[in-house]
Design a protein around this motif. Sequence first.
Motif, short mmCIF file in Angstrom:
data_model
loop_
_atom_site.label_atom_id
_atom_site.label_comp_id
_atom_site.label_asym_id
_atom_site.label_seq_id
_atom_site.Cartn_x
_atom_site.Cartn_y
_atom_site.Cartn_z
N UNK A 61 -29.44 -13.35 -21.08
CA UNK A 61 -30.43 -12.75 -21.97
C UNK A 61 -30.65 -11.27 -21.69
N UNK A 62 -29.85 -10.69 -20.78
CA UNK A 62 -30.05 -9.31 -20.39
C UNK A 62 -28.97 -8.38 -20.88
N UNK A 63 -29.29 -7.09 -20.95
CA UNK A 63 -28.32 -6.07 -21.35
C UNK A 63 -28.48 -4.88 -20.44
N UNK A 64 -27.35 -4.36 -19.94
CA UNK A 64 -27.35 -3.28 -18.95
C UNK A 64 -26.54 -2.12 -19.47
N UNK A 65 -27.09 -0.91 -19.37
CA UNK A 65 -26.43 0.30 -19.86
C UNK A 65 -26.50 1.39 -18.78
N UNK A 66 -25.39 2.09 -18.56
CA UNK A 66 -25.34 3.22 -17.65
C UNK A 66 -24.96 4.47 -18.44
N UNK A 67 -25.69 5.55 -18.24
CA UNK A 67 -25.31 6.87 -18.75
C UNK A 67 -25.14 7.79 -17.55
N UNK A 68 -23.90 8.01 -17.18
CA UNK A 68 -23.61 8.87 -16.04
C UNK A 68 -23.66 10.35 -16.42
N UNK A 105 -24.65 14.19 -17.77
CA UNK A 105 -25.81 15.05 -17.49
C UNK A 105 -26.66 15.33 -18.72
N UNK A 106 -26.40 14.64 -19.83
CA UNK A 106 -27.18 14.76 -21.06
C UNK A 106 -27.54 13.37 -21.56
N UNK A 107 -28.63 13.25 -22.35
CA UNK A 107 -29.01 11.93 -22.87
C UNK A 107 -27.93 11.36 -23.79
N UNK A 108 -27.90 10.05 -23.89
CA UNK A 108 -26.96 9.35 -24.78
C UNK A 108 -27.75 8.48 -25.74
N UNK A 109 -27.48 8.64 -27.04
CA UNK A 109 -28.04 7.74 -28.06
C UNK A 109 -26.89 7.02 -28.74
N UNK A 110 -27.01 5.72 -28.80
CA UNK A 110 -25.89 4.92 -29.33
C UNK A 110 -26.42 3.59 -29.84
N UNK A 111 -25.70 3.05 -30.83
CA UNK A 111 -25.97 1.68 -31.28
C UNK A 111 -24.95 0.76 -30.62
N UNK A 112 -25.46 -0.22 -29.89
CA UNK A 112 -24.61 -1.13 -29.12
C UNK A 112 -24.53 -2.49 -29.81
N UNK A 113 -23.35 -3.09 -29.75
CA UNK A 113 -23.15 -4.48 -30.19
C UNK A 113 -23.40 -5.37 -28.98
N UNK A 162 -37.30 -1.83 -27.04
CA UNK A 162 -36.36 -1.59 -28.14
C UNK A 162 -36.07 -2.91 -28.81
N UNK A 163 -35.62 -2.87 -30.07
CA UNK A 163 -35.40 -4.08 -30.86
C UNK A 163 -33.91 -4.33 -31.08
N UNK A 164 -33.51 -5.58 -30.93
CA UNK A 164 -32.18 -6.03 -31.31
C UNK A 164 -32.30 -6.66 -32.70
N UNK A 165 -31.43 -6.23 -33.64
CA UNK A 165 -31.54 -6.75 -35.01
C UNK A 165 -30.82 -8.09 -35.15
N UNK A 205 -30.11 -0.04 -30.92
CA UNK A 205 -30.00 1.43 -30.85
C UNK A 205 -30.90 1.90 -29.73
N UNK A 206 -30.30 2.66 -28.81
CA UNK A 206 -31.01 3.01 -27.58
C UNK A 206 -30.66 4.43 -27.17
N UNK A 207 -31.64 5.15 -26.68
CA UNK A 207 -31.42 6.45 -26.04
C UNK A 207 -31.61 6.29 -24.54
N UNK A 208 -30.59 6.65 -23.80
CA UNK A 208 -30.63 6.54 -22.34
C UNK A 208 -30.60 7.95 -21.77
N UNK A 209 -31.61 8.35 -21.00
CA UNK A 209 -31.63 9.70 -20.43
C UNK A 209 -30.43 9.98 -19.53
#
Length: 476
Positions: free
Chosen positions: A419-426, A428-436, A453-456, A462-466
């Motif tokens: 039931x979990x989702x893990x995202x890494x943004x290595x 040096x700038x924020x990342x905005x993306x829509x994930x499947x 955040x909401x999963x449709x 859609x998530x922004x990761x600093x």
Amino acid sequence: MRRSSSAAAVIGAAVVLLSGACGTAGEKPLSQPVATASPAAEQRVHDPSGVLVHLFQWPWADVAAECPALAAAGYTGVQLSPPQEHAVLPGHPWWQDYQPVSYTLTSRRGDRAALAAMVETCHRAGVKIYADAVVNHMTAQAAGTGSAGTAFTHYTYPDQPAGSFHTPCAVQDYGDRDQVQQCELLGLADLATETEPVRSRLAAYLNDLLSLGVDGFRIDAAKHLPAADLRAILDLLDRPAVVWSEVLYSPTEPIQPTEYRDLGATLEPRYADTVSRAFRNGTLTSLADLGAQTGSPFTDLLPSTGSVVYVDSHDSQRNGSTLTHADGPLHTLAVQFMLAWPYGTPLVMSSFAYDGFDDGPPADAAGRTRSVVCDGKAFVCEHRLPAVRALLSWREAVGDAPVTAWWAQGDALAFARGSGYFVVNRAPTPMTRTFETGLPAGRYRDVVSGQTADVDGAGRLTLTVPATTAAALLPS
């Protein structure tokens, strides 16, 4: 103990040690889980489980005080620094603790009573205690006095009878099994562990620790004593104990970790090297098959069951082979990945601050370790970081679920587990993306930042990761 940067020796005056929309680029469909979950029901009886923390050089009273908070955070066990009497050396380097003088339980971290009280306190909190056991050797000093006041010479110790040592010779060729296991590692007096008196004395020491409630042992420098000798020592234990052995791997050497796997778990240092390399270089796509036994020298690790893994250790953080707390956010990201990824039993390093390789922990004039202050100037205490503790709760929530919906591209990766989702943004700038994500529709909360955040209905998020952060989402 690593061969070149180990808890090691002084010979004469010289110290010798030791961004974009959802797309297909970088996506990898998974018909099979990328890696098996950390062992649970199939856990071998002598293997550690859960998430461990190495409270490196912490005094026993401070370990005791920390255990309730460790349990609340989700840590299941503590690796201690060696508890036996050790050599006391000028400058009080960290590695003096790996030079046993006797098996009296008095070290710079406290005495027998403090050790016993700590074990009892930690057990009441639900935290297990594992001692770093040095059983391959004694000291490298010509003579000296130990932490309990015991006088010794290089081959004369009160707890080892005459004839306890191999004929002096130096380990120079790691392709020679006999030399590695019967000669002196960095000048340390090498115990003849094939003899009954030595085996009995070492077993008596381990049994003494078990009598105080210690739950098991990390076997230091296990590669330097034959697996048959270590097995014979462990067979003399009064009760079953958790064991993991330090057996450093090289494909060109005759001594392999597989020889020690029936005794319990072994450390898998290649994991640390691989994860550190990926996070340093930003090539996170290379982590897709970590632990999947693909045949690649970078991913063909030992099986997950029976492997203890780490991002850095007290050895590797000093020889530059892995990330360390000095790498700041990159190190934290790597530790978070380790806790999110289902391979092995994680061991989180908790360091003291240091400037030079030899530097010991904060100490008084007599070399006794000072009480822990987690200010980054005395003790670093990486295990207390909120970003790390958050991943402990995420890991517990997803349980043994395998990796699905893997995606990686350049400086970023993402995957689902249960039931979990893990995202890494290595980056040096924020990342905005829509994930499947493949997750059920609903609202999810990032346990790291607290944001939601909401999963449709199609499983998209859609998530922004600093910059240089991770997100770990669970149903809100």
